[in-house]
Design a protein around this motif. Structure first.
Motif, mmCIF file in Angstrom:
data_model
loop_
_atom_site.group_PDB
_atom_site.id
_atom_site.type_symbol
_atom_site.label_atom_id
_atom_site.label_comp_id
_atom_site.label_asym_id
_atom_site.label_seq_id
_atom_site.Cartn_x
_atom_site.Cartn_y
_atom_site.Cartn_z
ATOM 1 N N VAL A 189 42.442 43.302 45.672
ATOM 2 C CA VAL A 189 42.894 43.152 44.758
ATOM 3 C C VAL A 189 43.864 43.811 43.482
ATOM 4 O O VAL A 189 45.039 43.181 43.542
ATOM 5 N N ASN A 190 43.343 45.279 43.181
ATOM 6 C CA ASN A 190 43.782 45.474 42.558
ATOM 7 C C ASN A 190 45.417 46.273 43.650
ATOM 8 O O ASN A 190 46.049 46.351 43.051
ATOM 9 N N LEU A 191 45.212 46.383 44.710
ATOM 10 C CA LEU A 191 46.501 47.001 45.441
ATOM 11 C C LEU A 191 47.766 46.113 45.868
ATOM 12 O O LEU A 191 48.619 46.231 45.545
ATOM 13 N N ALA A 192 46.858 44.759 45.812
ATOM 14 C CA ALA A 192 47.872 43.801 45.843
ATOM 15 C C ALA A 192 48.783 43.393 44.408
ATOM 16 O O ALA A 192 50.301 43.159 44.647
ATOM 17 N N ILE A 193 47.900 43.697 42.801
ATOM 18 C CA ILE A 193 49.184 42.911 42.348
ATOM 19 C C ILE A 193 49.435 44.048 41.324
ATOM 20 O O ILE A 193 49.813 44.050 40.376
ATOM 21 N N ASN A 194 49.086 45.258 41.890
ATOM 22 C CA ASN A 194 49.995 46.728 41.459
ATOM 23 C C ASN A 194 51.433 46.210 40.829
ATOM 24 O O ASN A 194 52.009 47.240 39.883
ATOM 25 N N ASP A 195 52.555 45.691 41.368
ATOM 26 C CA ASP A 195 53.352 46.077 41.146
ATOM 27 C C ASP A 195 53.862 44.644 40.094
ATOM 28 O O ASP A 195 54.941 44.589 40.351
ATOM 29 N N ASN A 196 53.223 43.870 40.057
ATOM 30 C CA ASN A 196 53.626 42.398 39.404
ATOM 31 C C ASN A 196 52.600 42.846 37.457
ATOM 32 O O ASN A 196 50.804 42.595 37.848
ATOM 33 N N ASP A 197 53.304 42.907 37.196
ATOM 34 C CA ASP A 197 53.000 42.934 35.313
ATOM 35 C C ASP A 197 52.441 41.735 34.838
ATOM 36 O O ASP A 197 51.634 42.117 33.889
ATOM 37 N N LYS A 198 53.245 40.694 35.821
ATOM 38 C CA LYS A 198 52.032 39.236 34.977
ATOM 39 C C LYS A 198 51.124 38.803 35.978
ATOM 40 O O LYS A 198 49.954 37.645 35.537
ATOM 41 N N PHE A 199 50.370 40.160 36.841
ATOM 42 C CA PHE A 199 48.457 40.071 37.399
ATOM 43 C C PHE A 199 48.123 40.915 36.642
ATOM 44 O O PHE A 199 48.049 41.757 36.670
ATOM 45 N N ASP A 200 46.498 40.186 36.831
ATOM 46 C CA ASP A 200 45.720 41.464 36.588
ATOM 47 C C ASP A 200 44.789 41.182 37.257
ATOM 48 O O ASP A 200 44.736 39.866 37.516
ATOM 49 N N ILE A 201 43.031 41.356 37.146
ATOM 50 C CA ILE A 201 42.047 41.429 37.194
ATOM 51 C C ILE A 201 40.733 40.675 36.317
ATOM 52 O O ILE A 201 40.911 41.843 35.398
ATOM 53 N N GLU A 202 40.079 40.024 36.875
ATOM 54 C CA GLU A 202 39.447 40.052 35.845
ATOM 55 C C GLU A 202 37.711 40.546 36.666
ATOM 56 O O GLU A 202 37.526 39.462 37.404
ATOM 57 N N MET A 203 37.133 41.261 36.105
ATOM 58 C CA MET A 203 35.787 41.387 36.858
ATOM 59 C C MET A 203 34.720 41.170 35.957
ATOM 60 O O MET A 203 33.382 41.499 37.108
ATOM 61 N N LEU A 204 34.393 40.590 35.671
ATOM 62 C CA LEU A 204 33.688 39.850 34.395
ATOM 63 C C LEU A 204 31.994 39.117 35.884
ATOM 64 O O LEU A 204 30.934 39.555 35.995
ATOM 65 N N GLU A 205 32.534 39.005 37.082
ATOM 66 C CA GLU A 205 31.689 37.925 37.754
ATOM 67 C C GLU A 205 31.287 38.817 38.896
ATOM 68 O O GLU A 205 29.982 39.337 38.936
ATOM 69 N N ILE A 206 31.790 40.181 39.600
ATOM 70 C CA ILE A 206 31.548 40.876 39.492
ATOM 71 C C ILE A 206 30.805 42.414 38.758
ATOM 72 O O ILE A 206 29.239 43.038 39.380
ATOM 73 N N ILE A 207 30.799 42.609 37.627
ATOM 74 C CA ILE A 207 30.003 43.311 36.348
ATOM 75 C C ILE A 207 28.760 42.877 36.280
ATOM 76 O O ILE A 207 27.729 42.948 36.833
ATOM 77 N N ASN A 208 28.358 41.328 36.727
ATOM 78 C CA ASN A 208 27.011 40.378 36.323
ATOM 79 C C ASN A 208 26.862 40.652 37.410
ATOM 80 O O ASN A 208 25.759 39.908 37.687
ATOM 81 N N ARG A 209 27.016 40.332 38.941
ATOM 82 C CA ARG A 209 26.531 40.550 40.129
ATOM 83 C C ARG A 209 25.646 39.639 40.064
ATOM 84 O O ARG A 209 25.978 38.358 39.376
#
Length: 205
Positions: free
Chosen positions: A77-97
């Motif tokens: 996901v990070n690689l896919a959105i790296n070139d678009n400053d209108k995209f970001d990643i939300e890690m909450l569900e990964i962190i919460n497991r």
């Protein structure tokens, strides 16, 4: 006569301006150009400030054995959105497991970002399943739902879904995994950086 310079306070309206933020959740196993296209189209049509891609750790409706390690999905996901400053990643569900329930996630996101007005993006095929979502009535108090129209799926729902039209790209993560396992090309279906990552880490083989 001396004139005293008076400082005026900013208008309350400007202080209380809410940011329109999109959320597109999923397993992203792997993320592909269809995800990116939908996110960009919805952002543009609804005037969203940003769209966050939110990978789930264990989706409640998918057999978790079919999903590769969360770290690899996040990296792609990070690689896919790296070139678009209108995209970001939300890690909450990964962190919460654990299993990811949208209601619990949105409660926490609203607590952290009370100035955000959230727009949760789902495919038109998912709209008919909304009545089965965990605490869906309460969920609609926390976020707007955006339905991406899909052919052969009805637009009728009792919920206040915002519908958008997006040109159809017939790409799916299932198709990509199948092509990779059959040693066929997935070029132009995923960003080049994701293609490289899949090859280097021998994913889906």
């Amino acid at each position: 006569m001396h004139s005293e310079k008076v400082q005026t306070l900013p208008k309350l309206k400007s202080l209380n301006k809410r940011k329109k933020i999109g959320i597109i959740g999923g397993t992203f196993n792997p993320i592909h150009n269809g995800h990116l296209f939908i996110a960009d189209q919805v952002r543009s049509q609804l005037g969203l400030e940003k769209v966050y891609f939110m990978p789930d750790f264990i989706p409640p409706h998918v057999d978790h054995k079919d999903a590769i390690d969360a770290d690899d999905r996040v990296n792609m996901v990070n690689l896919a959105i790296n070139d678009n400053d209108k995209f970001d990643i939300e890690m909450l569900e990964i962190i919460n497991r654990g299993k990811s329930y949208t209601y619990n996630t949105m409660v926490e996101l609203k607590r952290r970002h009370p100035d955000y007005e959230y727009y949760f993006i789902i495919g038109g095929d998912m709209v008919e399943y909304l009545p089965k979502w965990y605490r869906v009535d309460d969920l609609f108090k926390l976020t707007h739902f955006v339905g991406v129209r899909r052919e052969n799926y009805p637009m009728s729902t009792n919920y206040p879904v915002i519908w958008v039209d997006v040109a159809k790209l017939d790409i799916s993560s299932t198709l990509i995994r199948k092509l990779v396992s059959n040693h066929q090309s997935i070029r132009y279906l995923v960003p080049d950086a994701v293609l490289k990552y899949i090859k280097e880490h021998h994913l889906y083989e």
